[in-house]
Design an enzyme around this catalytic site. Sequence first.
Site, PDB file in Angstrom:
ATOM      1  N   GLY A 100       0.813  -1.208   0.000  1.00 23.22           N
ATOM      2  CA  GLY A 100       0.000   0.000   0.000  1.00 23.22           C
ATOM      3  C   GLY A 100       0.845   1.256   0.000  1.00 23.22           C
ATOM      4  O   GLY A 100       0.368   2.331  -0.365  1.00 23.22           O
ATOM      5  N   THR A 101       2.112   1.125   0.421  1.00 21.90           N
ATOM      6  CA  THR A 101       2.992   2.300   0.530  1.00 21.90           C
ATOM      7  C   THR A 101       3.148   2.976  -0.826  1.00 21.90           C
ATOM      8  O   THR A 101       3.393   2.307  -1.830  1.00 21.90           O
ATOM      9  CB  THR A 101       4.376   1.864   1.066  1.00 21.90           C
ATOM     10  OG1 THR A 101       4.169   1.160   2.281  1.00 21.90           O
ATOM     11  CG2 THR A 101       5.285   3.057   1.295  1.00 21.90           C
ATOM     12  N   ALA A 137      -1.397  -1.331  -4.866  1.00 24.79           N
ATOM     13  CA  ALA A 137      -2.490  -0.444  -5.266  1.00 24.79           C
ATOM     14  C   ALA A 137      -2.207   0.947  -4.710  1.00 24.79           C
ATOM     15  O   ALA A 137      -1.905   1.079  -3.523  1.00 24.79           O
ATOM     16  CB  ALA A 137      -3.832  -0.950  -4.743  1.00 24.79           C
ATOM     17  N   PRO A 138      -2.273   1.978  -5.545  1.00 25.19           N
ATOM     18  CA  PRO A 138      -2.092   3.330  -5.016  1.00 25.19           C
ATOM     19  C   PRO A 138      -3.233   3.707  -4.082  1.00 25.19           C
ATOM     20  O   PRO A 138      -3.085   4.585  -3.237  1.00 25.19           O
ATOM     21  CB  PRO A 138      -2.089   4.224  -6.264  1.00 25.19           C
ATOM     22  CG  PRO A 138      -2.620   3.404  -7.376  1.00 25.19           C
ATOM     23  CD  PRO A 138      -2.453   1.960  -7.002  1.00 25.19           C
ATOM     24  N   ASN A 139      -4.380   3.015  -4.226  1.00 27.67           N
ATOM     25  CA  ASN A 139      -5.498   3.276  -3.312  1.00 27.67           C
ATOM     26  C   ASN A 139      -6.320   1.999  -3.134  1.00 27.67           C
ATOM     27  O   ASN A 139      -6.793   1.424  -4.115  1.00 27.67           O
ATOM     28  CB  ASN A 139      -6.379   4.399  -3.868  1.00 27.67           C
ATOM     29  CG  ASN A 139      -7.175   5.056  -2.760  1.00 27.67           C
ATOM     30  OD1 ASN A 139      -7.726   4.375  -1.895  1.00 27.67           O
ATOM     31  ND2 ASN A 139      -7.205   6.362  -2.770  1.00 27.67           N
ATOM     32  N   HIS A 161      -4.641  15.637   1.816  1.00 24.82           N
ATOM     33  CA  HIS A 161      -4.243  14.590   2.768  1.00 24.82           C
ATOM     34  C   HIS A 161      -3.822  15.196   4.102  1.00 24.82           C
ATOM     35  O   HIS A 161      -3.465  16.371   4.170  1.00 24.82           O
ATOM     36  CB  HIS A 161      -3.096  13.745   2.203  1.00 24.82           C
ATOM     37  CG  HIS A 161      -3.532  12.741   1.189  1.00 24.82           C
ATOM     38  ND1 HIS A 161      -3.716  13.058  -0.140  1.00 24.82           N
ATOM     39  CD2 HIS A 161      -3.844  11.423   1.309  1.00 24.82           C
ATOM     40  CE1 HIS A 161      -4.117  11.983  -0.794  1.00 24.82           C
ATOM     41  NE2 HIS A 161      -4.208  10.971   0.052  1.00 24.82           N
ATOM     42  N   HIS A 162      -3.777  14.320   5.107  1.00 21.85           N
ATOM     43  CA  HIS A 162      -3.301  14.692   6.442  1.00 21.85           C
ATOM     44  C   HIS A 162      -1.874  15.246   6.350  1.00 21.85           C
ATOM     45  O   HIS A 162      -1.117  14.883   5.442  1.00 21.85           O
ATOM     46  CB  HIS A 162      -3.355  13.465   7.363  1.00 21.85           C
ATOM     47  CG  HIS A 162      -2.607  12.287   6.833  1.00 21.85           C
ATOM     48  ND1 HIS A 162      -1.300  12.026   7.155  1.00 21.85           N
ATOM     49  CD2 HIS A 162      -2.966  11.313   5.959  1.00 21.85           C
ATOM     50  CE1 HIS A 162      -0.896  10.952   6.523  1.00 21.85           C
ATOM     51  NE2 HIS A 162      -1.881  10.489   5.785  1.00 21.85           N
ATOM     52  N   LYS A 185       1.486  13.040   5.688  1.00 24.72           N
ATOM     53  CA  LYS A 185       1.769  12.270   4.465  1.00 24.72           C
ATOM     54  C   LYS A 185       3.053  12.801   3.834  1.00 24.72           C
ATOM     55  O   LYS A 185       3.181  13.998   3.571  1.00 24.72           O
ATOM     56  CB  LYS A 185       0.604  12.373   3.477  1.00 24.72           C
ATOM     57  CG  LYS A 185       0.844  11.525   2.222  1.00 24.72           C
ATOM     58  CD  LYS A 185      -0.397  11.438   1.357  1.00 24.72           C
ATOM     59  CE  LYS A 185      -0.145  10.719   0.040  1.00 24.72           C
ATOM     60  NZ  LYS A 185       0.219   9.308   0.201  1.00 24.72           N
ATOM     61  N   THR A 219      -2.562   8.122  -5.750  1.00 25.34           N
ATOM     62  CA  THR A 219      -3.868   8.086  -6.433  1.00 25.34           C
ATOM     63  C   THR A 219      -3.968   9.204  -7.462  1.00 25.34           C
ATOM     64  O   THR A 219      -4.447   8.984  -8.579  1.00 25.34           O
ATOM     65  CB  THR A 219      -4.998   8.237  -5.395  1.00 25.34           C
ATOM     66  OG1 THR A 219      -4.851   7.198  -4.437  1.00 25.34           O
ATOM     67  CG2 THR A 219      -6.369   8.134  -6.043  1.00 25.34           C
TER      68      THR A 219
HETATM   69  P1  NAP Z   1       2.557   5.931   9.262  1.00 27.73           P
HETATM   70  O1  NAP Z   1       1.457   6.196  10.235  1.00 27.73           O
HETATM   71  O2  NAP Z   1       3.734   6.845   9.209  1.00 27.73           O
HETATM   72  O3  NAP Z   1       3.043   4.435   9.495  1.00 27.73           O
HETATM   73  C1  NAP Z   1       4.144   3.864   8.878  1.00 27.73           C
HETATM   74  C2  NAP Z   1       4.693   2.793   9.778  1.00 27.73           C
HETATM   75  O4  NAP Z   1       5.755   2.126   9.094  1.00 27.73           O
HETATM   76  C3  NAP Z   1       5.266   3.325  11.092  1.00 27.73           C
HETATM   77  O5  NAP Z   1       4.759   2.569  12.158  1.00 27.73           O
HETATM   78  C4  NAP Z   1       6.772   3.131  10.917  1.00 27.73           C
HETATM   79  O6  NAP Z   1       7.425   2.854  12.118  1.00 27.73           O
HETATM   80  C5  NAP Z   1       6.793   1.904  10.032  1.00 27.73           C
HETATM   81  N1  NAP Z   1       8.076   1.727   9.320  1.00 27.73           N
HETATM   82  C6  NAP Z   1       8.916   2.664   8.858  1.00 27.73           C
HETATM   83  N2  NAP Z   1       9.984   2.097   8.269  1.00 27.73           N
HETATM   84  C7  NAP Z   1       9.797   0.754   8.388  1.00 27.73           C
HETATM   85  C8  NAP Z   1      10.547  -0.383   8.001  1.00 27.73           C
HETATM   86  N3  NAP Z   1      11.733  -0.264   7.373  1.00 27.73           N
HETATM   87  N4  NAP Z   1      10.051  -1.615   8.260  1.00 27.73           N
HETATM   88  C9  NAP Z   1       8.882  -1.767   8.909  1.00 27.73           C
HETATM   89  N5  NAP Z   1       8.138  -0.719   9.337  1.00 27.73           N
HETATM   90  C10 NAP Z   1       8.591   0.520   9.067  1.00 27.73           C
HETATM   91  O7  NAP Z   1       1.969   5.910   7.761  1.00 27.73           O
HETATM   92  P2  NAP Z   1       0.525   5.453   7.252  1.00 27.73           P
HETATM   93  O8  NAP Z   1      -0.368   6.629   7.206  1.00 27.73           O
HETATM   94  O9  NAP Z   1       0.091   4.226   7.967  1.00 27.73           O
HETATM   95  O10 NAP Z   1       0.864   5.136   5.717  1.00 27.73           O
HETATM   96  C11 NAP Z   1       1.861   4.203   5.366  1.00 27.73           C
HETATM   97  C12 NAP Z   1       2.070   4.253   3.856  1.00 27.73           C
HETATM   98  O11 NAP Z   1       0.869   3.796   3.203  1.00 27.73           O
HETATM   99  C13 NAP Z   1       2.329   5.642   3.262  1.00 27.73           C
HETATM  100  O12 NAP Z   1       3.209   5.522   2.161  1.00 27.73           O
HETATM  101  C14 NAP Z   1       0.964   6.097   2.773  1.00 27.73           C
HETATM  102  O13 NAP Z   1       1.040   7.031   1.725  1.00 27.73           O
HETATM  103  C15 NAP Z   1       0.430   4.773   2.277  1.00 27.73           C
HETATM  104  N6  NAP Z   1      -1.021   4.654   2.206  1.00 27.73           N
HETATM  105  C16 NAP Z   1      -1.520   3.978   1.153  1.00 27.73           C
HETATM  106  C17 NAP Z   1      -2.869   3.739   1.061  1.00 27.73           C
HETATM  107  C18 NAP Z   1      -3.397   2.951  -0.097  1.00 27.73           C
HETATM  108  O14 NAP Z   1      -4.626   2.757  -0.176  1.00 27.73           O
HETATM  109  N7  NAP Z   1      -2.541   2.447  -0.977  1.00 27.73           N
HETATM  110  C19 NAP Z   1      -3.731   4.224   2.048  1.00 27.73           C
HETATM  111  C20 NAP Z   1      -3.188   4.916   3.135  1.00 27.73           C
HETATM  112  C21 NAP Z   1      -1.817   5.119   3.212  1.00 27.73           C
HETATM  113  P3  NAP Z   1       7.990   4.091  13.005  1.00 27.73           P
HETATM  114  O15 NAP Z   1       6.765   4.648  13.654  1.00 27.73           O
HETATM  115  O16 NAP Z   1       8.913   3.388  13.930  1.00 27.73           O
HETATM  116  O17 NAP Z   1       8.672   5.051  12.076  1.00 27.73           O
END
Ligand code: NAP
Length: 209
Positions: free
Chosen positions: A70-71, A93-95, A123-124, A127, A134
């Site tokens: 998802g990243t 998937a980008p979303n 976005h928040h 991000k 998306t």
């Molecule tokens: P977030 O709250 O910052 O969470 C990311 C998590 O990943 C944190 O707990 C972080 O740990 C951990 N992390 C960082 N580096 C890591 C590594 N090397 N190995 C394992 N864990 C690691 O972010 P989020 O809002 O959940 O979003 C995460 C990603 O998903 C972003 O890229 C966002 O854009 C994307 N996203 C995609 C969708 C989709 O539908 N495709 C939807 C929402 C979000 P620490 O806290 O220790 O740094």
Amino acid sequence: MRVAVFGHRGKVGGVLVPALEGEGHEVLGIGRGHERDLAGVDAAVDFTAPDAVVENVRACVDQGVPCVVGTTGAELAGVGEEARARGVVIFRAPNFALGAVLMMRFAVEAGRHFPRAEIIEFHHETKRDAPSGTAKATAAALEGETQIHSVRLPGLVAHQEVLFGGQGQLLTLRHDTLSREAFVPGVLLALERLSTLEPGLTVGLEQLL
Ligand code: NAP
């Protein structure tokens, strides 16, 4: 299924883990700095950060574990090629929100009838990447150049508007993700379908609908 979740303590991971457990999956959470040992894991999910995702996916490829990503904000084509050579499935998937995927589909339809479009994504504030995955995917699906405007503010989750301008009229398509539960059904669907996909990188929830 035994599912490894990279980023299990993150904003999305924190919602995904109980949802996976609720569906009867056993979850192995892997956070920043943890060892990427995937012994006994059937599939992995990555919601981490642009600077972490490639190495996480590479660990999956090296250990023969299919992965749902998802990243956003990182290029996965290279590691996707490695996955194809090694016979491992990577799905990205980008979303993962169904409504956002439908918005992209409707945007393609509208784009056939309007001469110009622009995208505003909201976005928040935490991000890291801009424009959003998306927005980039929507722009890529439309003909010609589509300008993207990015807003980052507290209070927002994930929202997008696609505006189509024509003579004397404006069409706006808008999708709002109001909470991160919106991503759960898409991730569950991807996990369920991993075994039906070709090795290598497959992109977009629309491929599974
Ligand atoms: P977030 O709250 O910052 O969470 C990311 C998590 O990943 C944190 O707990 C972080 O740990 C951990 N992390 C960082 N580096 C890591 C590594 N090397 N190995 C394992 N864990 C690691 O972010 P989020 O809002 O959940 O979003 C995460 C990603 O998903 C972003 O890229 C966002 O854009 C994307 N996203 C995609 C969708 C989709 O539908 N495709 C939807 C929402 C979000 P620490 O806290 O220790 O740094």
